[in-house]
Write a protein that holds these residues in place. Sequence first.
Motif, mmCIF file in Angstrom:
data_model
loop_
_atom_site.group_PDB
_atom_site.id
_atom_site.type_symbol
_atom_site.label_atom_id
_atom_site.label_comp_id
_atom_site.label_asym_id
_atom_site.label_seq_id
_atom_site.Cartn_x
_atom_site.Cartn_y
_atom_site.Cartn_z
ATOM 1 N N ALA A 68 -24.332 -8.127 -14.495
ATOM 2 C CA ALA A 68 -25.767 -8.161 -14.211
ATOM 3 C C ALA A 68 -26.324 -6.742 -14.056
ATOM 4 O O ALA A 68 -27.435 -6.454 -14.504
ATOM 5 N N GLY A 69 -25.555 -5.865 -13.439
ATOM 6 C CA GLY A 69 -25.989 -4.478 -13.307
ATOM 7 C C GLY A 69 -26.091 -3.781 -14.649
ATOM 8 O O GLY A 69 -26.982 -2.959 -14.873
ATOM 9 N N SER A 70 -25.187 -4.100 -15.571
ATOM 10 C CA SER A 70 -25.246 -3.510 -16.910
ATOM 11 C C SER A 70 -26.465 -3.996 -17.674
ATOM 12 O O SER A 70 -27.073 -3.234 -18.428
ATOM 13 N N ILE A 71 -26.812 -5.253 -17.492
ATOM 14 C CA ILE A 71 -27.959 -5.805 -18.209
ATOM 15 C C ILE A 71 -29.251 -5.128 -17.775
ATOM 16 O O ILE A 71 -30.099 -4.799 -18.604
ATOM 17 N N VAL A 72 -29.423 -4.902 -16.467
ATOM 18 C CA VAL A 72 -30.659 -4.296 -15.968
ATOM 19 C C VAL A 72 -30.523 -2.780 -15.785
ATOM 20 O O VAL A 72 -31.405 -2.146 -15.231
ATOM 21 N N GLU A 73 -29.402 -2.228 -16.260
ATOM 22 C CA GLU A 73 -29.124 -0.791 -16.188
ATOM 23 C C GLU A 73 -29.168 -0.243 -14.763
ATOM 24 O O GLU A 73 -29.702 0.833 -14.502
ATOM 25 N N ALA A 74 -28.594 -1.016 -13.825
ATOM 26 C CA ALA A 74 -28.488 -0.580 -12.431
ATOM 27 C C ALA A 74 -27.087 -0.012 -12.210
ATOM 28 O O ALA A 74 -26.130 -0.427 -12.866
ATOM 29 N N PRO A 75 -26.945 0.914 -11.294
ATOM 30 C CA PRO A 75 -25.610 1.460 -11.024
ATOM 31 C C PRO A 75 -24.714 0.426 -10.342
ATOM 32 O O PRO A 75 -25.181 -0.432 -9.593
ATOM 33 N N PHE A 76 -23.411 0.495 -10.620
ATOM 34 C CA PHE A 76 -22.440 -0.425 -10.027
ATOM 35 C C PHE A 76 -22.162 -0.007 -8.597
ATOM 36 O O PHE A 76 -21.753 1.118 -8.330
ATOM 37 N N ASP A 77 -22.392 -0.926 -7.650
ATOM 38 C CA ASP A 77 -22.140 -0.651 -6.237
ATOM 39 C C ASP A 77 -21.016 -1.566 -5.761
ATOM 40 O O ASP A 77 -21.188 -2.782 -5.659
ATOM 41 N N PHE A 78 -19.857 -0.989 -5.485
ATOM 42 C CA PHE A 78 -18.671 -1.759 -5.115
ATOM 43 C C PHE A 78 -18.851 -2.482 -3.781
ATOM 44 O O PHE A 78 -18.458 -3.641 -3.647
ATOM 45 N N MET A 79 -19.431 -1.827 -2.790
ATOM 46 C CA MET A 79 -19.552 -2.422 -1.457
ATOM 47 C C MET A 79 -20.479 -3.633 -1.452
ATOM 48 O O MET A 79 -20.249 -4.577 -0.699
ATOM 49 N N THR A 80 -21.498 -3.631 -2.273
ATOM 50 C CA THR A 80 -22.364 -4.805 -2.362
ATOM 51 C C THR A 80 -21.568 -6.006 -2.845
ATOM 52 O O THR A 80 -21.709 -7.108 -2.310
ATOM 53 N N GLY A 81 -20.715 -5.805 -3.826
ATOM 54 C CA GLY A 81 -19.865 -6.886 -4.323
ATOM 55 C C GLY A 81 -18.904 -7.398 -3.270
ATOM 56 O O GLY A 81 -18.665 -8.592 -3.169
ATOM 57 N N VAL A 82 -18.348 -6.491 -2.477
ATOM 58 C CA VAL A 82 -17.418 -6.900 -1.420
ATOM 59 C C VAL A 82 -18.139 -7.739 -0.371
ATOM 60 O O VAL A 82 -17.641 -8.792 0.051
ATOM 61 N N ILE A 83 -19.310 -7.306 0.048
ATOM 62 C CA ILE A 83 -20.060 -8.030 1.077
ATOM 63 C C ILE A 83 -20.480 -9.413 0.578
ATOM 64 O O ILE A 83 -20.312 -10.419 1.275
ATOM 65 N N VAL A 84 -20.982 -9.468 -0.641
ATOM 66 C CA VAL A 84 -21.408 -10.755 -1.201
ATOM 67 C C VAL A 84 -20.208 -11.672 -1.395
ATOM 68 O O VAL A 84 -20.299 -12.883 -1.160
ATOM 69 N N SER A 85 -19.064 -11.141 -1.789
ATOM 70 C CA SER A 85 -17.889 -11.985 -1.990
ATOM 71 C C SER A 85 -17.359 -12.536 -0.670
ATOM 72 O O SER A 85 -16.875 -13.672 -0.629
ATOM 73 N N ILE A 86 -17.460 -11.784 0.405
ATOM 74 C CA ILE A 86 -17.052 -12.295 1.718
ATOM 75 C C ILE A 86 -17.967 -13.435 2.140
ATOM 76 O O ILE A 86 -17.501 -14.487 2.600
ATOM 77 N N VAL A 87 -19.267 -13.251 1.950
ATOM 78 C CA VAL A 87 -20.220 -14.311 2.282
ATOM 79 C C VAL A 87 -19.960 -15.544 1.429
ATOM 80 O O VAL A 87 -19.953 -16.676 1.926
ATOM 81 N N MET A 88 -19.717 -15.333 0.142
ATOM 82 C CA MET A 88 -19.454 -16.448 -0.767
ATOM 83 C C MET A 88 -18.181 -17.192 -0.378
ATOM 84 O O MET A 88 -18.146 -18.430 -0.411
ATOM 85 N N ALA A 89 -17.138 -16.480 -0.008
ATOM 86 C CA ALA A 89 -15.889 -17.114 0.400
ATOM 87 C C ALA A 89 -16.089 -17.947 1.661
ATOM 88 O O ALA A 89 -15.567 -19.066 1.771
#
Length: 60
Positions: free
Chosen positions: A21-42
């Motif tokens: 999704a970040g590549s599609i909208v040309e946003a920088p990849f943020d690793f910590m955002t993915g970690v936080i969202v994955s914890i919430v999702m789990a």
Amino acid sequence: MQYIMTFVWSFLLVAMLNYVAGSIVEAPFDFMTGVIVSIVMAVVVLIITAIIPDEAPADV
């Protein structure tokens, strides 16, 4: 083991979604955002599995 694998799959899927999704909208990849969202999702997935009953419904 169920909790660990839930987090691992959640992390992999959210990190992939974050990257694509970040590549599609040309946003920088943020690793910590993915970690936080994955914890919430789990946690959400584990709550849903705790609410759903394990036994099959009785025949009517």
